[in-house]
Scaffold this motif. Structure first.
Motif, PDB file in Angstrom:
ATOM      1  N   GLU A  74      87.076 -82.518   7.497  1.00 43.43           N
ATOM      2  CA  GLU A  74      87.822 -82.988   6.333  1.00 43.43           C
ATOM      3  C   GLU A  74      89.277 -83.356   6.583  1.00 43.43           C
ATOM      4  OE1 GLU A  74      87.254 -80.397   2.995  1.00 43.43           O
ATOM      5  OE2 GLU A  74      85.086 -80.483   3.181  1.00 43.43           O
ATOM      6  N   GLU A  75      89.979 -82.659   7.472  1.00 47.74           N
ATOM      7  CA  GLU A  75      91.363 -83.029   7.756  1.00 47.74           C
ATOM      8  C   GLU A  75      91.740 -82.549   9.146  1.00 47.74           C
ATOM      9  OE1 GLU A  75      93.769 -81.168   4.788  1.00 47.74           O
ATOM     10  OE2 GLU A  75      93.692 -79.230   5.734  1.00 47.74           O
ATOM     11  N   VAL A  76      92.776 -83.144   9.694  1.00 48.36           N
ATOM     12  CA  VAL A  76      93.284 -82.771  11.004  1.00 48.36           C
ATOM     13  C   VAL A  76      94.725 -82.320  10.820  1.00 48.36           C
ATOM     14  CG1 VAL A  76      93.778 -83.555  13.343  1.00 48.36           C
ATOM     15  CG2 VAL A  76      91.831 -84.500  12.101  1.00 48.36           C
ATOM     16  N   MET A  77      95.044 -81.137  11.321  1.00 44.48           N
ATOM     17  CA  MET A  77      96.402 -80.618  11.171  1.00 44.48           C
ATOM     18  C   MET A  77      97.257 -80.854  12.409  1.00 44.48           C
ATOM     19  SD  MET A  77      96.423 -79.663   8.100  1.00 44.48           S
ATOM     20  CE  MET A  77      97.994 -78.867   7.992  1.00 44.48           C
ATOM     21  N   ALA A  78      96.645 -80.972  13.589  1.00 46.35           N
ATOM     22  CA  ALA A  78      97.418 -81.194  14.817  1.00 46.35           C
ATOM     23  C   ALA A  78      96.588 -81.987  15.807  1.00 46.35           C
ATOM     24  CB  ALA A  78      97.831 -79.865  15.428  1.00 46.35           C
ATOM     25  N   LEU A  79      97.292 -82.715  16.656  1.00 46.74           N
ATOM     26  CA  LEU A  79      96.662 -83.499  17.713  1.00 46.74           C
ATOM     27  C   LEU A  79      97.352 -83.150  19.012  1.00 46.74           C
ATOM     28  CD1 LEU A  79      95.006 -85.876  18.933  1.00 46.74           C
ATOM     29  CD2 LEU A  79      96.868 -87.367  18.206  1.00 46.74           C
ATOM     30  N   MET A  80      96.562 -82.793  20.016  1.00 42.76           N
ATOM     31  CA  MET A  80      97.121 -82.539  21.338  1.00 42.76           C
ATOM     32  C   MET A  80      96.498 -83.518  22.305  1.00 42.76           C
ATOM     33  SD  MET A  80      96.662 -79.339  23.862  1.00 42.76           S
ATOM     34  CE  MET A  80      97.031 -79.594  25.586  1.00 42.76           C
ATOM     35  N   GLY A  81      97.318 -84.268  22.950  1.00 47.44           N
ATOM     36  CA  GLY A  81      96.868 -85.180  23.986  1.00 47.44           C
ATOM     37  C   GLY A  81      97.899 -85.174  25.100  1.00 47.44           C
ATOM     38  N   ALA A  82      97.480 -84.928  26.292  1.00 47.03           N
ATOM     39  CA  ALA A  82      98.446 -84.873  27.385  1.00 47.03           C
ATOM     40  C   ALA A  82      99.163 -86.207  27.468  1.00 47.03           C
ATOM     41  CB  ALA A  82      97.746 -84.546  28.687  1.00 47.03           C
ATOM     42  N   PRO A  83     100.472 -86.218  27.535  1.00 53.01           N
ATOM     43  CA  PRO A  83     101.401 -85.105  27.568  1.00 53.01           C
ATOM     44  C   PRO A  83     102.128 -84.861  26.256  1.00 53.01           C
ATOM     45  CG  PRO A  83     102.514 -87.030  28.391  1.00 53.01           C
ATOM     46  CD  PRO A  83     101.126 -87.465  27.940  1.00 53.01           C
ATOM     47  N   THR A  84     101.639 -85.370  25.120  1.00 54.83           N
ATOM     48  CA  THR A  84     102.375 -85.185  23.872  1.00 54.83           C
ATOM     49  C   THR A  84     101.580 -84.381  22.854  1.00 54.83           C
ATOM     50  OG1 THR A  84     101.505 -87.202  22.898  1.00 54.83           O
ATOM     51  CG2 THR A  84     103.567 -87.387  24.116  1.00 54.83           C
ATOM     52  N   VAL A  85     102.299 -83.850  21.893  1.00 55.07           N
ATOM     53  CA  VAL A  85     101.709 -83.146  20.762  1.00 55.07           C
ATOM     54  C   VAL A  85     102.281 -83.779  19.509  1.00 55.07           C
ATOM     55  CG1 VAL A  85     101.545 -80.944  19.548  1.00 55.07           C
ATOM     56  CG2 VAL A  85     101.506 -80.976  22.035  1.00 55.07           C
ATOM     57  N   ALA A  86     101.437 -84.116  18.538  1.00 49.62           N
ATOM     58  CA  ALA A  86     101.903 -84.681  17.266  1.00 49.62           C
ATOM     59  C   ALA A  86     101.411 -83.804  16.135  1.00 49.62           C
ATOM     60  CB  ALA A  86     101.373 -86.101  17.084  1.00 49.62           C
ATOM     61  N   ASP A  87     102.285 -83.516  15.179  1.00 49.19           N
ATOM     62  CA  ASP A  87     101.900 -82.723  14.015  1.00 49.19           C
ATOM     63  C   ASP A  87     101.482 -83.647  12.893  1.00 49.19           C
ATOM     64  OD1 ASP A  87     102.512 -80.238  15.179  1.00 49.19           O
ATOM     65  OD2 ASP A  87     104.639 -80.570  14.755  1.00 49.19           O
ATOM     66  N   PHE A  88     100.417 -83.275  12.174  1.00 56.52           N
ATOM     67  CA  PHE A  88      99.915 -84.062  11.065  1.00 56.52           C
ATOM     68  C   PHE A  88     100.083 -83.266   9.785  1.00 56.52           C
ATOM     69  CE2 PHE A  88      97.976 -86.103  14.586  1.00 56.52           C
ATOM     70  CZ  PHE A  88      97.760 -87.400  14.197  1.00 56.52           C
ATOM     71  N   GLY A  89     100.436 -83.944   8.709  1.00 62.75           N
ATOM     72  CA  GLY A  89     100.505 -83.319   7.407  1.00 62.75           C
ATOM     73  C   GLY A  89      99.119 -83.255   6.802  1.00 62.75           C
ATOM     74  N   PRO A  90      98.972 -82.620   5.637  1.00 58.74           N
ATOM     75  CA  PRO A  90      97.662 -82.487   5.001  1.00 58.74           C
ATOM     76  C   PRO A  90      96.966 -83.813   4.732  1.00 58.74           C
ATOM     77  CG  PRO A  90      99.296 -81.116   3.913  1.00 58.74           C
ATOM     78  CD  PRO A  90     100.027 -81.956   4.920  1.00 58.74           C
TER      79      PRO A  90
END
Length: 101
Positions: A74-90
């Motif tokens: 239903e939703e994604v709160m965070a994405l990790m992909g080498a070498p960055t991390v991105a935060d997602f809102g609701p």
């Protein structure tokens, strides 16, 4: 609701270790990878049950992976992909702050 994290390239190495740590903390985790065999081996040892979703990277690209992930979790709160991390809102929209891991 449990947090949901998408880890690209997470079937081995630091991605797999991060996925395991998040699962142990109660996260639902989706892991993508190029090798279906490596993803299956990771899933067999992760001990996550329904909190883990594995997706083979392919022609569907990022949009296809996100569509399948949102259908399942239903939703994604965070994405990790080498070498960055991105935060997602609701809402699933990337927030302006991204940091390099």
């Amino acid at each position: 609701m449990e947090p949901v994290t998408l880890i690209t390239g997470g079937s081995t190495g630091i991605g797999a270790a991060t996925a395991r740590a998040l699962i142990e903390q109660g996260h639902r985790v989706a892991v993508t990878g190029r090798s279906a065999d490596r993803l299956a081996a990771f899933a067999a040892t992760a001990g996550a049950g329904e909190r883990l979703m594995t997706l083979t990277s392919g022609a569907e690209g990022v949009a296809g992976v996100l569509r399948l992930l949102i259908e399942e979790f239903e939703e994604v709160m965070a994405l990790m992909g080498a070498p960055t991390v991105a935060d997602f809102g609701p809402s699933g929209v990337a927030l302006p702050t991204c940091r390099h891991a």
